[in-house]
Design a protein around this motif. Sequence first.
Motif, PDB file in Angstrom:
ATOM      1  N   HIS A 111       0.858  -1.183   0.000  1.00  0.00           N
ATOM      2  CA  HIS A 111       0.000   0.000   0.000  1.00  0.00           C
ATOM      3  C   HIS A 111       0.899   1.239   0.000  1.00  0.00           C
ATOM      4  O   HIS A 111       1.536   1.559   1.010  1.00  0.00           O
ATOM      5  CB  HIS A 111      -0.919  -0.017   1.218  1.00  0.00           C
ATOM      6  CG  HIS A 111      -1.664  -1.308   1.387  1.00  0.00           C
ATOM      7  ND1 HIS A 111      -2.612  -1.743   0.486  1.00  0.00           N
ATOM      8  CD2 HIS A 111      -1.582  -2.280   2.337  1.00  0.00           C
ATOM      9  CE1 HIS A 111      -3.093  -2.910   0.875  1.00  0.00           C
ATOM     10  NE2 HIS A 111      -2.484  -3.260   1.995  1.00  0.00           N
ATOM     11  N   SER A 112       0.958   1.924  -1.118  1.00  0.00           N
ATOM     12  CA  SER A 112       1.973   2.963  -1.325  1.00  0.00           C
ATOM     13  C   SER A 112       1.919   4.056  -0.258  1.00  0.00           C
ATOM     14  O   SER A 112       2.961   4.531   0.210  1.00  0.00           O
ATOM     15  CB  SER A 112       1.830   3.572  -2.719  1.00  0.00           C
ATOM     16  OG  SER A 112       0.540   4.142  -2.890  1.00  0.00           O
ATOM     17  N   TYR A 114       0.740   3.845   2.899  1.00  0.00           N
ATOM     18  CA  TYR A 114       1.177   3.278   4.177  1.00  0.00           C
ATOM     19  C   TYR A 114       2.698   3.132   4.184  1.00  0.00           C
ATOM     20  O   TYR A 114       3.377   3.481   5.155  1.00  0.00           O
ATOM     21  CB  TYR A 114       0.491   1.928   4.379  1.00  0.00           C
ATOM     22  CG  TYR A 114       0.453   1.395   5.800  1.00  0.00           C
ATOM     23  CD1 TYR A 114       0.836   2.162   6.896  1.00  0.00           C
ATOM     24  CD2 TYR A 114      -0.005   0.094   6.041  1.00  0.00           C
ATOM     25  CE1 TYR A 114       0.778   1.651   8.188  1.00  0.00           C
ATOM     26  CE2 TYR A 114      -0.068  -0.424   7.327  1.00  0.00           C
ATOM     27  CZ  TYR A 114       0.325   0.356   8.394  1.00  0.00           C
ATOM     28  OH  TYR A 114       0.273  -0.155   9.674  1.00  0.00           O
ATOM     29  N   TRP A 148      -4.896   3.394   7.948  1.00  0.00           N
ATOM     30  CA  TRP A 148      -4.175   2.316   7.280  1.00  0.00           C
ATOM     31  C   TRP A 148      -3.790   1.188   8.225  1.00  0.00           C
ATOM     32  O   TRP A 148      -3.833   0.013   7.858  1.00  0.00           O
ATOM     33  CB  TRP A 148      -2.934   2.845   6.555  1.00  0.00           C
ATOM     34  CG  TRP A 148      -3.197   3.072   5.099  1.00  0.00           C
ATOM     35  CD1 TRP A 148      -3.121   4.234   4.406  1.00  0.00           C
ATOM     36  CD2 TRP A 148      -3.614   2.080   4.153  1.00  0.00           C
ATOM     37  NE1 TRP A 148      -3.465   4.037   3.090  1.00  0.00           N
ATOM     38  CE2 TRP A 148      -3.772   2.725   2.908  1.00  0.00           C
ATOM     39  CE3 TRP A 148      -3.887   0.721   4.229  1.00  0.00           C
ATOM     40  CZ2 TRP A 148      -4.173   2.044   1.758  1.00  0.00           C
ATOM     41  CZ3 TRP A 148      -4.292   0.034   3.092  1.00  0.00           C
ATOM     42  CH2 TRP A 148      -4.431   0.695   1.876  1.00  0.00           C
ATOM     43  N   ALA A 152      -5.192  -2.288   7.019  1.00  0.00           N
ATOM     44  CA  ALA A 152      -4.273  -3.336   6.570  1.00  0.00           C
ATOM     45  C   ALA A 152      -4.504  -4.651   7.297  1.00  0.00           C
ATOM     46  O   ALA A 152      -4.134  -5.718   6.792  1.00  0.00           O
ATOM     47  CB  ALA A 152      -2.827  -2.879   6.764  1.00  0.00           C
ATOM     48  N   LYS A 169      -9.397   1.017   0.513  1.00  0.00           N
ATOM     49  CA  LYS A 169      -8.042   0.622   0.120  1.00  0.00           C
ATOM     50  C   LYS A 169      -7.692   1.207  -1.241  1.00  0.00           C
ATOM     51  O   LYS A 169      -6.551   1.611  -1.487  1.00  0.00           O
ATOM     52  CB  LYS A 169      -7.922  -0.907   0.102  1.00  0.00           C
ATOM     53  CG  LYS A 169      -7.906  -1.536   1.491  1.00  0.00           C
ATOM     54  CD  LYS A 169      -7.771  -3.055   1.429  1.00  0.00           C
ATOM     55  CE  LYS A 169      -7.741  -3.656   2.834  1.00  0.00           C
ATOM     56  NZ  LYS A 169      -7.626  -5.137   2.821  1.00  0.00           N
ATOM     57  N   GLN A 170      -8.672   1.248  -2.116  1.00  0.00           N
ATOM     58  CA  GLN A 170      -8.431   1.826  -3.437  1.00  0.00           C
ATOM     59  C   GLN A 170      -8.238   3.337  -3.340  1.00  0.00           C
ATOM     60  O   GLN A 170      -7.404   3.918  -4.038  1.00  0.00           O
ATOM     61  CB  GLN A 170      -9.600   1.502  -4.368  1.00  0.00           C
ATOM     62  CG  GLN A 170      -9.336   1.866  -5.822  1.00  0.00           C
ATOM     63  CD  GLN A 170     -10.396   1.304  -6.747  1.00  0.00           C
ATOM     64  OE1 GLN A 170     -11.402   0.764  -6.305  1.00  0.00           O
ATOM     65  NE2 GLN A 170     -10.171   1.421  -8.045  1.00  0.00           N
ATOM     66  N   GLY A 172      -6.905   4.995  -0.787  1.00  0.00           N
ATOM     67  CA  GLY A 172      -5.490   4.992  -0.443  1.00  0.00           C
ATOM     68  C   GLY A 172      -4.976   6.112   0.425  1.00  0.00           C
ATOM     69  O   GLY A 172      -4.061   5.911   1.213  1.00  0.00           O
TER      70      GLY A 172
END
Length: 712
Positions: A111-112, A114, A148, A152, A169-170, A172
């Motif tokens: 997850h970029s 996070y 996050w 996660a 999540k999408q 982000g």
Amino acid sequence: MPLHVAFLWHMHQPDYVDPALGAALMPWVRLHATKGYLDMIWHVEQHPEFRCTFNLTPILIKQIRQLVDGEARDLWRDLAAVPASELTGPQKTGILEHFFKANWETMVKPHSRYWALLQQRGMRTPVTELARVAGQFSAQDYRDLQVWFNLAWFGYAADELYPQLRDLKQKGRGFTEDDKRVVLDCQQDVLRRLLGHYKAGAERGQIEISTTPFYHPILPLVYDSDFARRCMPGRALPPRFSHPEDARAHLAAAVAQHTEVFGAPPRGIWPSEGSVCPELVPILHDLGLEWFATDEEILWRSLGGQRNRNDLYQAYRVQQGGAEVSAVFRERSLSDFIGFTAARNAPDRAADFLLGHLEQIARHSGEDDPLCAIILDGENCWEHFTDGGRAFLDALYRRISRHDQLRPTGFHAYLQGHPPRRALSQLQTGSWINADFDIWIGDPEENRAWELLGKTRAFLQGKADRHEITEEQHRRALESIYAAEGSDWFWWYGGDFVTDNDLLFDQLFRSHLQNVYRICGVPVPDELQMRICRSEMHDQEYQPMAALISPQIDGAVTSFYEWTGAAVYETDKGMSAMARTTRPVEAVLFGTDSDTFYLRVNLRADVALTGKTGLRITVTEPQLTVVEIPQLRVGELDCYVLNITTAGCKAVLGQILEIAIPFRVLHWKPGVEAGFYLQLNRDGVVLERIPSAREIRFRIPDDRFVAENWQV
């Protein structure tokens, strides 16, 4: 005849609720519920033809119910719920310290946003520096981190059941307080529905649910701590602790709660850590528990040391004092493969590996209707799979269910159709780890904990015998005693296992004992205010280098002194909540001289180098470099970097495996930080990774090191 395959997934969390605060000090009941606990029952629901057993420990069930009913708060959830714009300084440092506690490779890095927040904090920033770092984070940064960390920890089942989580999540980044409430509300909904999923699975006959002594104690040691002498002769033990009545109370409470929650009593038990002794058989029988399971090493020692593998693939009758129960024994190598190694392989390949071994057992077992018991932790290992284990379990469940030689089953169902034909004349006292109790007793810290437990238990008994407390006080104080008897506190005492939270576990153990005195209206003794855990002893994962070395690379222990001064990493000292009993590597020693890196690998004497067994050395810093020894065999070995034979490298396997790699191959220079890990592979399957997570890190010696560590 087909091979009956009985999976038992053990699910457990210690009692994190501080009795003085009425709050859980750690979040792992809540977070494992949204990941492993939900994933595992949902996955079984997707394969209606599959059968297995889930062992849900009573203290886990109790805490789930407390969180649902509001009887206990979760302090980490409270911290996540604070509006980011209102966070205090200590709350900010707490978030930065704790909200990256997830597997970085599989739960953070994918997850970029996070991952970027972790980079912003620093991957190795000391706790003492977090107050300074905290000022570099905006309110939005903190809110994204609050979301996050909790997001996660939702597994693939939650993504299917709660589409709003997939949407978040999408999204982000740039989360709102409303987004955060969605995440926390979904967590609470999972907790509210979770036990119902398991109850429904049991009612339709697809799963069996077994139990464990209530607070997860090492029951033989609660019955009589001197029982440890049977399997650990000569060890220093604490003053004797002997309370058979407590052992019975743990089991009776487990049966009562199980019956209340699931509508039927449990048929069987996975004793805490597979710990057994003959004296428990009458108690199990009296309480209606028909079977117990433990490790294969207990079987071998019960049979006097003989090791015919066919003896493992059946159930046994165990008798004591006129009572009888059935016993099944864990197939260690396949259980450990799932728990420690499967995640390092492609899902289909890992499933093929298991299926191939099960087929071999089915073909060669000399028993009618043989049974293979695969028993392991059902929660922690999935964090190491990139997809939470979904593809692996899909392949495994589907192939076993459709296989003409294999029959998935539960233990009760198997025993009903195939009562044990053989009886054990004796039952070894011990646990699933090395068939002894070394993890929980015998170390000075562990013995001190047992001593304090014994003193507090005697204090309470004296109060009750003299009628100085009411029955209600006695009942409540006993509950704190039972909580302190749990195995988890003793697991983290001593040097066997290490966690960032050693001192917190120490605090929780002592808080249960302190609570006994508070309930009785007596001041808490000073000795219970002092920590047992000597945390400074646990700072190093390995014994560091003490001197430069220049060993002769010949595969032999040429001289006692040639590896003196090397760093020593013992594989059994890993920082983990899980334990493994089948490690092929005992220890890794390493060190350098001015221009060469030396490695020594001590393989266990019984390791068979069958098939294409090789070693891979992955150097992560200062530059990624992979050194491969594709085939381990006695003698001098080939070494490759990127499939090119590496000039200057030397490896020899004999009594030990010794390796020398020039600095130039690794792009090393004195004074630079280095990191590496090892993988032992066989036919493309990873047998072991050392260490099990991350890497061994050290600073390459320079002139200053030489000056500070010179030896005559």
